[in-house]
Design a protein around this motif. Structure first.
Motif, PDB file in Angstrom:
ATOM      1  N   MET A  53       0.826  -1.218   0.000  1.00  0.00           N
ATOM      2  CA  MET A  53       0.000   0.000   0.000  1.00  0.00           C
ATOM      3  C   MET A  53       0.853   1.258   0.000  1.00  0.00           C
ATOM      4  O   MET A  53       0.557   2.213  -0.704  1.00  0.00           O
ATOM      5  N   ASP A  54       1.914   1.265   0.792  1.00  0.00           N
ATOM      6  CA  ASP A  54       2.761   2.455   0.865  1.00  0.00           C
ATOM      7  C   ASP A  54       3.398   2.787  -0.475  1.00  0.00           C
ATOM      8  O   ASP A  54       3.752   3.928  -0.740  1.00  0.00           O
ATOM      9  N   LYS A  55       3.532   1.769  -1.318  1.00  0.00           N
ATOM     10  CA  LYS A  55       4.129   2.014  -2.646  1.00  0.00           C
ATOM     11  C   LYS A  55       3.071   2.257  -3.708  1.00  0.00           C
ATOM     12  O   LYS A  55       3.381   2.459  -4.874  1.00  0.00           O
ATOM     13  N   GLY A  56       1.808   2.144  -3.322  1.00  0.00           N
ATOM     14  CA  GLY A  56       0.740   2.359  -4.299  1.00  0.00           C
ATOM     15  C   GLY A  56       0.475   1.127  -5.148  1.00  0.00           C
ATOM     16  O   GLY A  56      -0.190   1.193  -6.179  1.00  0.00           O
ATOM     17  N   GLN A  57       1.031  -0.019  -4.699  1.00  0.00           N
ATOM     18  CA  GLN A  57       0.831  -1.257  -5.470  1.00  0.00           C
ATOM     19  C   GLN A  57      -0.345  -2.049  -4.903  1.00  0.00           C
ATOM     20  O   GLN A  57      -0.763  -1.824  -3.769  1.00  0.00           O
ATOM     21  N   LEU A  58      -0.797  -3.006  -5.691  1.00  0.00           N
ATOM     22  CA  LEU A  58      -1.895  -3.850  -5.218  1.00  0.00           C
ATOM     23  C   LEU A  58      -1.364  -4.918  -4.266  1.00  0.00           C
ATOM     24  O   LEU A  58      -0.279  -5.472  -4.483  1.00  0.00           O
ATOM     25  N   VAL A 113     -14.591   9.033 -13.849  1.00  0.00           N
ATOM     26  CA  VAL A 113     -14.104  10.385 -13.522  1.00  0.00           C
ATOM     27  C   VAL A 113     -12.821  10.636 -14.325  1.00  0.00           C
ATOM     28  O   VAL A 113     -11.929   9.776 -14.339  1.00  0.00           O
ATOM     29  N   PRO A 114     -12.713  11.802 -15.015  1.00  0.00           N
ATOM     30  CA  PRO A 114     -11.506  12.071 -15.803  1.00  0.00           C
ATOM     31  C   PRO A 114     -10.239  12.132 -14.936  1.00  0.00           C
ATOM     32  O   PRO A 114     -10.302  12.524 -13.769  1.00  0.00           O
ATOM     33  N   MET A 115      -9.107  11.743 -15.553  1.00  0.00           N
ATOM     34  CA  MET A 115      -7.842  11.631 -14.828  1.00  0.00           C
ATOM     35  C   MET A 115      -7.423  12.915 -14.096  1.00  0.00           C
ATOM     36  O   MET A 115      -6.975  12.875 -12.951  1.00  0.00           O
ATOM     37  N   GLY A 116      -7.561  14.071 -14.764  1.00  0.00           N
ATOM     38  CA  GLY A 116      -7.135  15.333 -14.161  1.00  0.00           C
ATOM     39  C   GLY A 116      -7.882  15.610 -12.868  1.00  0.00           C
ATOM     40  O   GLY A 116      -7.317  16.093 -11.878  1.00  0.00           O
ATOM     41  N   ILE A 117      -9.148  15.281 -12.859  1.00  0.00           N
ATOM     42  CA  ILE A 117      -9.992  15.501 -11.678  1.00  0.00           C
ATOM     43  C   ILE A 117      -9.565  14.552 -10.547  1.00  0.00           C
ATOM     44  O   ILE A 117      -9.511  14.925  -9.381  1.00  0.00           O
ATOM     45  N   LEU A 118      -9.238  13.311 -10.923  1.00  0.00           N
ATOM     46  CA  LEU A 118      -8.830  12.328  -9.905  1.00  0.00           C
ATOM     47  C   LEU A 118      -7.589  12.815  -9.163  1.00  0.00           C
ATOM     48  O   LEU A 118      -7.494  12.715  -7.945  1.00  0.00           O
ATOM     49  N   MET A 119      -6.645  13.351  -9.928  1.00  0.00           N
ATOM     50  CA  MET A 119      -5.389  13.839  -9.354  1.00  0.00           C
ATOM     51  C   MET A 119      -5.689  14.911  -8.293  1.00  0.00           C
ATOM     52  O   MET A 119      -5.155  14.862  -7.189  1.00  0.00           O
ATOM     53  N   ASP A 120      -6.569  15.850  -8.635  1.00  0.00           N
ATOM     54  CA  ASP A 120      -6.912  16.923  -7.695  1.00  0.00           C
ATOM     55  C   ASP A 120      -7.625  16.362  -6.465  1.00  0.00           C
ATOM     56  O   ASP A 120      -7.334  16.730  -5.330  1.00  0.00           O
ATOM     57  N   ASP A 164       3.715  11.192  -5.419  1.00  0.00           N
ATOM     58  CA  ASP A 164       4.458  10.129  -6.119  1.00  0.00           C
ATOM     59  C   ASP A 164       3.720   8.787  -6.038  1.00  0.00           C
ATOM     60  O   ASP A 164       3.703   8.010  -7.004  1.00  0.00           O
ATOM     61  N   VAL A 165       3.091   8.524  -4.890  1.00  0.00           N
ATOM     62  CA  VAL A 165       2.370   7.246  -4.745  1.00  0.00           C
ATOM     63  C   VAL A 165       1.091   7.263  -5.590  1.00  0.00           C
ATOM     64  O   VAL A 165       0.721   6.249  -6.196  1.00  0.00           O
ATOM     65  N   ILE A 166       0.459   8.435  -5.675  1.00  0.00           N
ATOM     66  CA  ILE A 166      -0.774   8.548  -6.471  1.00  0.00           C
ATOM     67  C   ILE A 166      -0.501   8.144  -7.918  1.00  0.00           C
ATOM     68  O   ILE A 166      -1.283   7.430  -8.542  1.00  0.00           O
ATOM     69  N   GLU A 167       0.649   8.594  -8.419  1.00  0.00           N
ATOM     70  CA  GLU A 167       0.988   8.275  -9.807  1.00  0.00           C
ATOM     71  C   GLU A 167       1.021   6.752 -10.012  1.00  0.00           C
ATOM     72  O   GLU A 167       0.446   6.233 -10.980  1.00  0.00           O
ATOM     73  N   THR A 168       1.661   6.043  -9.086  1.00  0.00           N
ATOM     74  CA  THR A 168       1.716   4.572  -9.197  1.00  0.00           C
ATOM     75  C   THR A 168       0.314   3.982  -9.086  1.00  0.00           C
ATOM     76  O   THR A 168      -0.053   3.061  -9.819  1.00  0.00           O
TER      77      THR A 168
END
Ligand code: AMP
Length: 211
Positions: A53-58, A113-120, A164-168
């Motif tokens: 989880m800390d790495k954003g992995q499944l 939900v579009p990607m840009g919105i998810l990031m925010d 950084d984790v969100i990106e993964t």
């Protein structure tokens, strides 16, 4: 009716589940919440899950499926699977479990939900450490900074909501979870809901689907 609620991280699965619990008396099975509780309790399961989880992995399928099987075995009246399945292998395992337990799923609702919105949504998300109430720094801040309106607990950023984790997590979603759309289209249970709207509008549509 039993439901699967799926979509990218930040699509609003947890928020919609809370409303379904409140207004339809449904039970939420959130694998993310179950892992966070296990981490808090410092159980072996929690320790294992945290590495991923800390790495954003499944978390590996075998661990997640075993955990969900235990919860389903309790014989819940009407439930929402939130954040599970997240891979086609998990979806296939779920089919087997449901067959074995004689349980059926009514709909698999995908929140788009579009990607840009998810990031925010994800970078701005804050949660109460004690009761889990979700806030957003811009659109839904707590009345007192850092303090939960509901229980007075500490409002913090989830470790995995750091940029950084969100990106993964989003990459992982595209690679492993997005194919579930095809899986549920084939089963005839797929419904897509535009999740890029006001919470209540999204809820109204889900409410119609389940009625
Ligand atoms: P969530 O709260 O649903 O965003 O989940 C947080 C994290 O828990 C995910 O990024 C994964 O590391 C882990 N997780 C939750 N559900 C699953 C699942 N079904 N399969 C694998 N990992 C999961």
């Amino acid at each position: 009716m039993n439901l699967i609620l799926f979509g990218a991280p930040g699509a609003g699965k947890g928020t919609q589940s809370s409303l379904l619990i409140e207004r339809h008396g449904m039970t939420q099975i959130s694998t993310g919440d179950l892992f966070r509780a296990a981490i808090k309790g410092q159980t072996d399961l929690g320790k294992k899950a945290q590495e991923y989880m800390d790495k954003g992995q499944l978390v590996p399928d075998s661990i997640v499926i075993g955990m969900v099987e235990e919860v389903l075995a309790k014989g819940l009246k009407s439930f929402i699977l939130d954040g599970f399945p997240r891979t086609v292998a998990q979806a296939e395992a779920l089919e087997e479990l449901l067959k074995k337990m004689n349980i059926s799923i009514g709909k698999a609702i995908f929140l788009e939900v579009p990607m840009g919105i998810l990031m925010d949504r994800l970078t701005g998300r804050r949660v109460c450490k004690s009761c889990g109430t979700v806030y957003h720094v811009a659109s839904k801040p707590p009345k007192m900074e850092g303090k939960c309106d509901v229980c007075g607990g500490e409002v913090v950023q989830r470790n995995d909501d750091k940029a950084d984790v969100i990106e993964t997590r989003l990459k992982t979603y595209h690679e492993f979870t997005s194919p579930l759309k095809e899986f549920y289209k084939k089963s005839g249970k797929y419904v897509e809901v535009d999740g890029n709207r006001d919470t209540e509008e999204v809820y109204k549509e889900i409410d119609k689907i389940i009625k």
